[in-house]
Enzyme design. Structure first.
Site, short mmCIF file in Angstrom:
data_model
loop_
_atom_site.label_atom_id
_atom_site.label_comp_id
_atom_site.label_asym_id
_atom_site.label_seq_id
_atom_site.Cartn_x
_atom_site.Cartn_y
_atom_site.Cartn_z
N SER A 266 0.81 -1.20 0.00
CA SER A 266 0.00 0.00 0.00
C SER A 266 0.85 1.26 0.00
O SER A 266 2.06 1.22 0.17
CB SER A 266 -0.94 0.00 1.21
OG SER A 266 -0.18 0.14 2.38
N LYS A 267 0.16 2.32 -0.20
CA LYS A 267 0.76 3.64 -0.35
C LYS A 267 1.84 3.96 0.69
O LYS A 267 2.90 4.47 0.36
CB LYS A 267 -0.39 4.65 -0.24
CG LYS A 267 -0.03 6.05 -0.64
CD LYS A 267 -1.25 6.95 -0.49
CE LYS A 267 -0.80 8.40 -0.39
NZ LYS A 267 -1.90 9.32 -0.23
N ARG A 268 1.56 3.62 1.91
CA ARG A 268 2.47 4.01 2.98
C ARG A 268 3.72 3.13 3.08
O ARG A 268 4.71 3.54 3.69
CB ARG A 268 1.75 3.98 4.33
CG ARG A 268 0.50 4.83 4.35
CD ARG A 268 0.47 5.72 5.56
NE ARG A 268 0.59 7.11 5.16
CZ ARG A 268 0.92 8.07 6.00
NH1 ARG A 268 1.20 7.79 7.24
NH2 ARG A 268 1.00 9.32 5.59
N ASP A 269 3.64 1.93 2.54
CA ASP A 269 4.73 0.97 2.72
C ASP A 269 6.06 1.45 2.20
O ASP A 269 7.09 1.23 2.81
CB ASP A 269 4.38 -0.36 2.04
CG ASP A 269 3.24 -1.05 2.72
OD1 ASP A 269 3.13 -0.89 3.95
OD2 ASP A 269 2.45 -1.71 2.05
#
Length: 510
Positions: A266-269
């Site tokens: 996901s985006k934050r990874d």
RNA sequence: GGCCCGUUCGUCUAUCGGUUAGGACAAAUGGUUUUCAUCCAUUAAAGAGGAGUUCGACUCUCCUACGGGCUACCA
């Protein structure tokens, strides 16, 4: 049915930066289209006005272009015969088809408020029943099936808010053949009466995607696995709209997973784990938060394409380095794997290293030159290119030309402590002095000659070469590793090499 | 919870009933490079568990476990 020209689409919604998994979906679509001599188009699915993010569309286009995933038709690629390719601009089209569903009894108006829907869901949950708007619950809700005809008419005329829902049969097995997974079947008793048309007059993804794929003559839908559960719904839509004979084939791609295991990437990874999850850098327009991109991190587009292609697909041979054209030639859907793939940063780095190495010096030198100039330094193109050729073999990323090789342009002022501690001794100054002396009288400053003088300096001071060479490197560059030393010296030039040695002599005191 | 999909070395994967289960990345070791970050070699490393079907199963079927996805007037 005659053989149709292969047409596939990549249909992201402009809700933010395009995630690397989305890029892979685009890539597989592109490869499939080109392999089969067909068309690849980009369609923007912006039916959710509330989630529109400024700049996202441009970001998607720029990303695809950077990677060389060039669409034949669509937004940002010159449109085409089926324009418009933005769903918000196709709004009137969908109404026509949803009305047809209503007229034929396959869809109905629903007037329930969000509060009423919540209440229904809670009621069902409390009695341990699946909370869905289905063949049973719809009889208890406010819709054109339960309401009298004139009441429905009155509500519609009065401008009441409504949605249009698909009317699913109570119990019916819906089968679809997935090109990657084989037959998948779901019973309508497990599905719900999905909203096709929202109260703002926009279609939902389900309706829009089916209508557009039909109108744009899409032959294969290649998309992420997250769509597999709703694929039977789409099959039903094709059926009710009378398009089953030209229904596209489906292929649901496995997802890209987090490196540590749990959940999809996901985006934050990315920034948390130290590698990009976006093709190019993205700045969130509302939070201003910056997410790093492959481009800015120093990845070459060809490497990103190659490594992405291999996350969920392989050619069945031991070849791993593939140009886009080679991928096109080799790609087949049946070699796409069924299971999710964890992103491997090491492998990604290795791919990039391969491509950096195969990029010619003069092209890489252009990038290095930018960094040199950014630091207010001036060097000839020849010098920069020679430095590039020396550093190149040791790096994985283009930007490391500068970060690992800036000593070619800046004389070191600090010296690797570990090497100094280990190698510097009372004899070191004498060796350096001898070397300086020898080099000063050298007329042809070539690596071979320098090496010869170095060996003479060693012999004179009775020092073994093995013990001194790394120290010499550190005196010259400040760091412990790097390209062949004497070639480095040749590039530095006589004057600068001697200056560096003298600086080291003056700075390193023990 | 329900439904759907999946499960081979740490990671990406090959194998489409019969193999010493192969390759790549990473790792370890050794070598080359008079240094190293390159390069070469070697080693270690896997079929989730249990039932079937079969002469024979990693491969087919079922069950269990685990992982993932979906379950919105989001896509």
């Amino acid at each position: 049915m005659t053989e149709r020209r292969v047409r596939v689409r990549f249909a992201p919604s402009p809700t933010g930066a395009l995630h690397i998994g989305g890029v892979r979906t685009a890539l597989y679509n592109y490869l499939f289209a080109k392999k089969n001599g067909g068309d690849f188009l980009l369609r923007i699915e912006d039916t959710d006005q509330g989630r529109f993010v400024p700049g996202a569309e441009e970001y998607i286009i720029e990303s695809l272009k950077w990677l060389g995933i060039i669409a034949d038709e669509g937004i940002g690629f010159g449109d085409g015969p089926y324009a418009p390719y933005r769903q918000s601009e196709r709004k009137p089209i969908y109404r026509e088809y949803v009305m047809r569903l209503i007229d034929e009894g396959n869809a109905y108006y629903a007037f329930d408020t969000p509060e009423e829907l919540d209440a229904m869901r809670e009621r069902l949950k409390a009695s341990n029943v699946d909370a869905k708007y289905d063949a049973i619950t719809r009889s208890t809700m406010k819709n054109s099936i339960t309401l009298a005809e004139d009441e429905v008419k009155r509500l519609l005329d009065s401008g009441a808010h409504y949605v249009i829902r698909l009317k699913l049969p109570r119990k019916e097995e819906v089968k679809l053949f997935d090109e990657i997974r084989g037959w998948v079947s779901v019973n309508t008793s497990q599905m719900d009466d999905k909203v096709l048309f929202k109260s703002d007059g926009m279609p939902t993804y389900h309706l829009a995607n089916v209508v557009d794929d039909y109108l744009m003559k899409i032959t294969h839908v290649i998309r992420g696995e997250e769509w597999l559960p709703s694929a039977p719904l789409h099959v039903l839509l094709y059926r009710y709209l009378g398009w089953e004979d030209v229904m596209p084939k489906f292929a649901h791609l496995p997802l890209l997973l987090k490196p540590e295991g749990n959940g999809k990437l996901s985006k934050r990874d990315g920034d948390r784990l130290g590698f990009p999850v976006f093709p190019i850098q993205w700045q969130d327009p509302t939070t201003n938060e910056i997410s790093s991109g492959y481009r800015e991190a120093g990845y070459l587009p060809e490497a990103v394409v190659n490594l992405l292609a291999f996350l969920g697909w392989n050619p069945g041979t031991s070849q791993e380095i593939f140009s886009m054209q080679q991928l096109v030639d080799a790609f087949t859907i049946d070699r796409v794997s069924k299971h999710g793939a964890k992103f491997d940063q090491n492998k990604a780095k290795w791919f990039n290293q391969q491509y950096v190495r195969h990029t010619s010096d003069n092209i890489l030198a252009v990038e290095l030159k930018k960094d040199v100039e950014k630091n207010g330094l001036t060097f000839s193109d020849a010098y920069i290119e020679k430095a590039t050729s020396l550093i190149k073999e040791k790096i994985s990323f283009v930007k490391e030309l500068w970060s690992m090789g800036n000593y070619f342009f800046i004389n070191p002022s600090q010296y690797d402590e570990a090497v100094i501690t280990k190698r510097w001794n009372e004899k070191s100054p004498a060796v350096l002095n001898s070397l300086i002396e020898n080099l000063s009288s050298l007329s042809e400053f070539t690596s071979a000659n320098i090496e010869e003088q170095y060996n003479l300096a060693l012999t004179k001071n009775e020092v073994a070469g093995k013990d001194f060479l790394q120290l010499l490197r550190v005196c010259l560059s400040g760091v412990a590793g790097g390209p062949p030393i004497f070639e480095m010296c040749e590039l530095f030039g006589k004057e600068n090499t001697i200056l560096r040695l003298q600086n080291a002599l003056n700075t390193i005191k023990k």
